[in-house]
Design a protein around this motif. Structure first.
Motif, mmCIF file in Angstrom:
data_model
loop_
_atom_site.group_PDB
_atom_site.id
_atom_site.type_symbol
_atom_site.label_atom_id
_atom_site.label_comp_id
_atom_site.label_asym_id
_atom_site.label_seq_id
_atom_site.Cartn_x
_atom_site.Cartn_y
_atom_site.Cartn_z
ATOM 1 N N LYS A 150 23.197 8.978 -5.420
ATOM 2 C CA LYS A 150 21.975 8.377 -5.958
ATOM 3 C C LYS A 150 21.528 9.181 -7.167
ATOM 4 O O LYS A 150 21.365 10.385 -7.092
ATOM 5 C CB LYS A 150 20.869 8.364 -4.893
ATOM 6 N N GLY A 159 11.455 -4.387 11.895
ATOM 7 C CA GLY A 159 12.532 -5.327 12.206
ATOM 8 C C GLY A 159 12.475 -6.637 11.421
ATOM 9 O O GLY A 159 13.508 -7.268 11.187
ATOM 10 N N ARG A 189 7.015 2.451 3.206
ATOM 11 C CA ARG A 189 8.069 3.012 4.052
ATOM 12 C C ARG A 189 7.909 2.563 5.497
ATOM 13 O O ARG A 189 8.883 2.506 6.237
ATOM 14 C CB ARG A 189 8.037 4.545 3.974
ATOM 15 N N GLY A 239 2.575 4.975 -0.192
ATOM 16 C CA GLY A 239 3.770 5.287 0.603
ATOM 17 C C GLY A 239 3.911 4.459 1.872
ATOM 18 O O GLY A 239 4.885 4.614 2.605
ATOM 19 N N THR A 240 2.940 3.590 2.147
ATOM 20 C CA THR A 240 3.021 2.813 3.386
ATOM 21 C C THR A 240 4.127 1.759 3.345
ATOM 22 O O THR A 240 4.462 1.186 4.360
ATOM 23 C CB THR A 240 1.684 2.114 3.697
ATOM 24 N N ALA A 277 15.068 -1.199 -5.482
ATOM 25 C CA ALA A 277 14.922 -0.124 -4.515
ATOM 26 C C ALA A 277 13.465 0.285 -4.474
ATOM 27 O O ALA A 277 12.772 0.206 -5.461
ATOM 28 C CB ALA A 277 15.762 1.061 -4.957
ATOM 29 N N ALA A 278 13.014 0.670 -3.318
ATOM 30 C CA ALA A 278 11.626 1.065 -3.187
ATOM 31 C C ALA A 278 11.436 2.552 -3.436
ATOM 32 O O ALA A 278 11.640 3.099 -4.410
ATOM 33 C CB ALA A 278 11.132 0.783 -1.789
ATOM 34 N N ALA A 324 8.578 7.780 8.664
ATOM 35 C CA ALA A 324 8.608 8.348 7.316
ATOM 36 C C ALA A 324 7.861 9.671 7.282
ATOM 37 O O ALA A 324 7.109 10.006 8.203
ATOM 38 C CB ALA A 324 7.992 7.367 6.327
ATOM 39 N N GLN A 325 8.092 10.405 6.216
ATOM 40 C CA GLN A 325 7.382 11.663 6.022
ATOM 41 C C GLN A 325 5.875 11.418 6.043
ATOM 42 O O GLN A 325 5.400 10.449 5.458
ATOM 43 C CB GLN A 325 7.812 12.251 4.678
ATOM 44 N N ARG A 346 11.549 -6.622 4.756
ATOM 45 C CA ARG A 346 10.490 -6.640 3.755
ATOM 46 C C ARG A 346 10.209 -8.036 3.208
ATOM 47 O O ARG A 346 9.069 -8.341 2.869
ATOM 48 C CB ARG A 346 10.826 -5.687 2.623
ATOM 49 N N THR A 390 10.433 -1.061 6.758
ATOM 50 C CA THR A 390 11.464 -0.623 7.702
ATOM 51 C C THR A 390 11.271 -1.219 9.093
ATOM 52 O O THR A 390 11.885 -0.777 10.038
ATOM 53 C CB THR A 390 11.487 0.920 7.808
ATOM 54 N N HIS A 425 16.279 7.673 3.048
ATOM 55 C CA HIS A 425 15.840 6.399 2.461
ATOM 56 C C HIS A 425 17.030 5.485 2.187
ATOM 57 O O HIS A 425 16.940 4.271 2.357
ATOM 58 C CB HIS A 425 15.038 6.646 1.180
ATOM 59 N N LEU A 440 17.648 -2.944 10.522
ATOM 60 C CA LEU A 440 16.216 -2.656 10.652
ATOM 61 C C LEU A 440 15.708 -2.912 12.064
ATOM 62 O O LEU A 440 14.766 -2.277 12.504
ATOM 63 C CB LEU A 440 15.412 -3.494 9.651
ATOM 64 N N SER A 441 16.339 -3.858 12.773
ATOM 65 C CA SER A 441 15.835 -4.138 14.112
ATOM 66 C C SER A 441 16.415 -3.192 15.153
ATOM 67 O O SER A 441 15.934 -3.162 16.276
ATOM 68 C CB SER A 441 16.107 -5.597 14.495
ATOM 69 N N PHE A 457 12.302 4.119 12.292
ATOM 70 C CA PHE A 457 12.109 5.056 11.185
ATOM 71 C C PHE A 457 10.703 5.616 11.217
ATOM 72 O O PHE A 457 9.735 4.876 11.350
ATOM 73 C CB PHE A 457 12.363 4.335 9.857
ATOM 74 N N MET A 514 17.941 3.873 5.361
ATOM 75 C CA MET A 514 17.013 2.830 5.801
ATOM 76 C C MET A 514 16.978 1.647 4.832
ATOM 77 O O MET A 514 16.233 0.698 5.032
ATOM 78 C CB MET A 514 15.589 3.388 5.932
ATOM 79 N N GLY A 515 17.739 1.739 3.747
ATOM 80 C CA GLY A 515 17.711 0.657 2.771
ATOM 81 C C GLY A 515 16.473 0.677 1.898
ATOM 82 O O GLY A 515 16.209 -0.280 1.175
ATOM 83 N N LEU A 516 15.701 1.755 1.955
ATOM 84 C CA LEU A 516 14.517 1.842 1.090
ATOM 85 C C LEU A 516 14.924 2.165 -0.340
ATOM 86 O O LEU A 516 14.189 1.899 -1.276
ATOM 87 C CB LEU A 516 13.565 2.925 1.606
ATOM 88 N N THR A 517 16.098 2.766 -0.475
ATOM 89 C CA THR A 517 16.636 3.092 -1.791
ATOM 90 C C THR A 517 18.028 2.479 -1.881
ATOM 91 O O THR A 517 18.740 2.404 -0.882
ATOM 92 C CB THR A 517 16.714 4.628 -1.954
ATOM 93 N N VAL A 518 18.367 2.023 -3.070
ATOM 94 C CA VAL A 518 19.689 1.425 -3.279
ATOM 95 C C VAL A 518 20.606 2.495 -3.885
ATOM 96 O O VAL A 518 20.215 3.162 -4.832
ATOM 97 C CB VAL A 518 19.569 0.216 -4.231
ATOM 98 N N LEU A 574 18.805 -6.788 8.041
ATOM 99 C CA LEU A 574 17.898 -7.140 9.139
ATOM 100 C C LEU A 574 18.434 -6.619 10.466
ATOM 101 O O LEU A 574 17.677 -6.141 11.306
ATOM 102 C CB LEU A 574 17.704 -8.656 9.200
ATOM 103 N N ALA A 610 3.179 7.773 7.160
ATOM 104 C CA ALA A 610 3.050 6.572 6.320
ATOM 105 C C ALA A 610 2.478 5.367 7.057
ATOM 106 O O ALA A 610 2.942 4.252 6.911
ATOM 107 C CB ALA A 610 4.396 6.193 5.691
ATOM 108 N N LEU A 611 1.452 5.616 7.878
ATOM 109 C CA LEU A 611 0.769 4.490 8.527
ATOM 110 C C LEU A 611 -0.452 4.114 7.693
ATOM 111 O O LEU A 611 -0.849 4.853 6.799
ATOM 112 C CB LEU A 611 0.343 4.885 9.940
#
Lengths: 298, 309
Positions: free
Chosen positions: B18, A93, A87, A84-85, A297-298, B88-89, A96, A91, B54, B81-82, B86, B57-61, B78, B92-93
């Motif tokens: 979606k 700046g 995400r 899940g990282t 899509a991710a 995440a749940q 990806r 995201t 998501h 995103l800048s 975000f 944030m463009g993580l999902t289309v 871009l 997500a580090l």
């Protein structure tokens, strides 16, 4: 990764020292073509343990490049998706695509640098044997020079592309291993010998350092002979007193030994063709991975 | 809450949908949320909250429609995103990176990342810099993720279930830190939650999502000002219910309790009826129980399907 390569290089360095000294002390150095031919039987016997170790070590070197695919390439995207990282990574700046390109540039540089260093050790380690056995029809071809580096880069690229497709680490590692093995084995077994047109000889004399790709006896009637027939023929000729001029005697009888081979002088051409091909495929796979990450899509 | 100048939109969705396989996770979403709000996105688990965030944030289309953020920037571009942060749940580090390395990574991945501000916040929070992120408590990890998102100096901050894995104390601390940052920088915040308590205190725009559809999207003040609990004789209840959209209808032998959405700002209950205000939590629950009602800002009529219980 580094420790595996470092350990391998250390083993080669240690073995290289003993082999280089064994090569000199056993008198093998006098058996090389171009030197005055002496009696080499004893030297060969003395050198044999070193040579056995060489074939074992070249076998181990064969497997090293795929590790870059399994441990660097495959998890690169798969683990991001799995844990899940992505995400976080996707995201920021930079976006990806830049993130992925930066990772690819950094890790492929690492791959190229470490494999180049390793193969430099291999080249030094193997150097005494080059005039003896050649490097073409030999497993050393894969660990010696550009092909070794290209195989690692290829494994890395396959890993990234498969990871982008499957998104799970363990399956990505498995598929990467499978793809790499199929490509590498099929190249070695069937593709490589067709890179260049082999040279032909009618009297079966092939240089000891050359790579013989085919060898065939034909009888006076032009028919091909089986291995058993050839052995039988040679045995009877030797029995008939032609032990020393065997080749000449059989030629006079109308037997021909046709052989196709690649001379040792083609070594670097073969390296360039194979490494260039793998590098081109690797670049295509990396572009595919970037495209997948960008589009999907991710 | 009245806008002096015409504000840009923090979040804008039109016809957004979606689909995963044959099921729609999100469908026909129309949103136009102004900037400068703290937007709560509430709904039960599986309502499509994460999918919506998501998408933003463009993580999902998207399968259908489009979504834009922060004044019309395409989601995931871009530029977006800048300027959009975000979290995440579950943060997500990377668990194997130290806090310091994580800050360094975020610095490399963002132009205009404020490293000193990030370090200051981490020091304030008493999170050890050398500690691996995976070894931190859930509350600390959430705070680190918030710190990184804020150090990016975003105009819009999107948080996916920031509170779900936190204990009450960590939850309080996190919201306090978030609100302080909002007050300091004047940014918009969009956060999702399945916890409906405390909504009133921390948010000023509400989006209720249920079954993949937007049930309610409006300023909290407007929501509170237009919903009333009408109490009156049960005999007249049907007549009232025919005139006004009813969210919840409870009746005893004598009295009827109708949760209604009034058409105007001033509620004039019918003669013989009493109107009382309704808390936000109760309202949200009523909307969540009523899956086919849709109210969006600027379109006050209810879709008729679900009005009769």
């Amino acid at each position: 990764m580094l420790s595996v390569m470092g350990l391998g290089a250390l083993v080669l360095l240690l073995d290289g020292r003993s082999m280089h000294s064994a090569f000199t002390s056993s008198g093998m150095i006098n058996c090389l073509p171009g030197h005055e031919a002496g009696y080499c039987g004893a030297a060969l016997d003395a050198f044999r343990p070193a040579q056995d170790r060489v074939s074992q070590l070249t076998g181990l070197c064969l497997a090293l490049p795929v590790l870059y695919g399994l441990f660097l390439g495959a998890p690169l995207l798969a683990r991001e998706y799995e844990s899940g990282t992505y995400r976080f990574a996707f995201t920021q700046g930079a976006g990806r695509v830049r993130w992925l390109i930066a990772k690819i540039v950094l890790l492929s540089s690492f791959t190229i640098a470490t494999t180049t260093a390793f193969t430099a050790v291999v080249m030094w380690w193997y150097s005494p044997l080059v005039p003896l056995t050649g490097r073409l029809g030999n497993t050393i071809f894969e660990s010696y020079g550009a092909v070794f580096v290209a195989r690692a880069l290829f494994a890395f690229a396959v890993g990234i592309a498969v990871g982008a497709l499957l998104r799970r680490t363990v399956p990505a590692i498995g598929v990467t291993l499978g793809v790499w093995l199929v490509v590498v084995i099929s190249t070695t077994v069937s593709l490589r010998q067709n890179f260049l047109t082999p040279l032909n000889t009618l009297n079966g004399t092939v240089p000891s350092t050359a790579w013989t790709v085919s060898s065939q006896w034909t009888g006076p009637d032009g028919h091909a002979l089986t291995g058993n027939q050839v052995a039988d023929l040679q045995y009877r000729a030797a029995e008939g007193g032609h032990k020393l001029d065997l080749g000449q005697y059989l030629a006079d009888q109308g037997y021909r030994h046709l052989a196709s081979y690649h001379p040792e002088s083609r070594f670097w051409s073969f390296q360039a063709i194979e490494a260039g091909g793998l590098a081109a495929v690797s670049v295509a796979l990396l572009i595919l991975a970037i495209w997948l990450v960008r589009r999907r899509a991710a | 809450m009245t806008a002096i100048t015409e504000p840009g939109l923090a979040l804008q969705a039109s016809g957004l949908g979606k689909r995963y396989g044959s099921t729609w996770a999100l469908r026909d979403v129309e949103l136009a949320v102004p900037e400068g709000r703290v937007i709560a996105l509430v709904g039960p688990n599986g309502a499509g909250k994460t999918t919506l965030l998501h998408l933003a944030m463009g993580l999902t289309v998207p399968t259908a429609g489009e979504v834009r953020v922060q004044g019309g920037l395409a989601a995931g571009s871009l530029a977006a995103l800048s300027t959009v942060g975000f979290v995440a749940q579950d943060a997500a580090l990377y668990p194997n990176l130290s806090v310091a390395d994580t800050i360094h990574l975020a610095h490399n991945l963002n132009t205009g990342f404020d490293v000193s501000r990030a370090h200051e916040r981490i020091a304030e929070l008493d999170v050890p810099l050398g500690c691996k992120v995976g070894k931190l408590s859930g509350g600390q990890r959430a705070q680190v993720a918030l710190t990184l998102a804020l150090a990016k100096r975003p105009r819009l901050l999107i948080l996916d279930e920031p509170l779900s894995s936190l204990d009450p104390l960590a939850r309080h601390d996190f919201m306090a830190a978030l609100m302080a940052a909002v007050a300091e920088d004047g940014i918009s915040v969009l956060y999702s939650s399945h916890v409906v308590s405390e909504l009133e205190r921390v948010s000023d725009y509400l989006v209720v999502l249920s079954g993949g559809r937007v049930q309610l999207a409006d300023e909290v003040d407007d929501v509170l000002g237009t919903h009333w609990l009408y109490t009156g004789p049960v005999a007249e209840a049907d007549r009232i219910a025919a005139d006004l959209p009813v969210l919840r209808d409870r009746r005893t032998d004598v009295l009827a309790y109708l949760l209604v959405r009034s058409t105007g700002p001033q509620a004039q209950p019918p003669h013989g009826w009493e109107a009382t205000r309704v808390g936000l939590e109760e309202l949200v629950l009523a909307y969540l129980r009523k899956p086919r009602t849709t109210v969006t800002h600027g379109a006050l009529e209810l879709t008729a399907k679900g009005t009769a219980l």
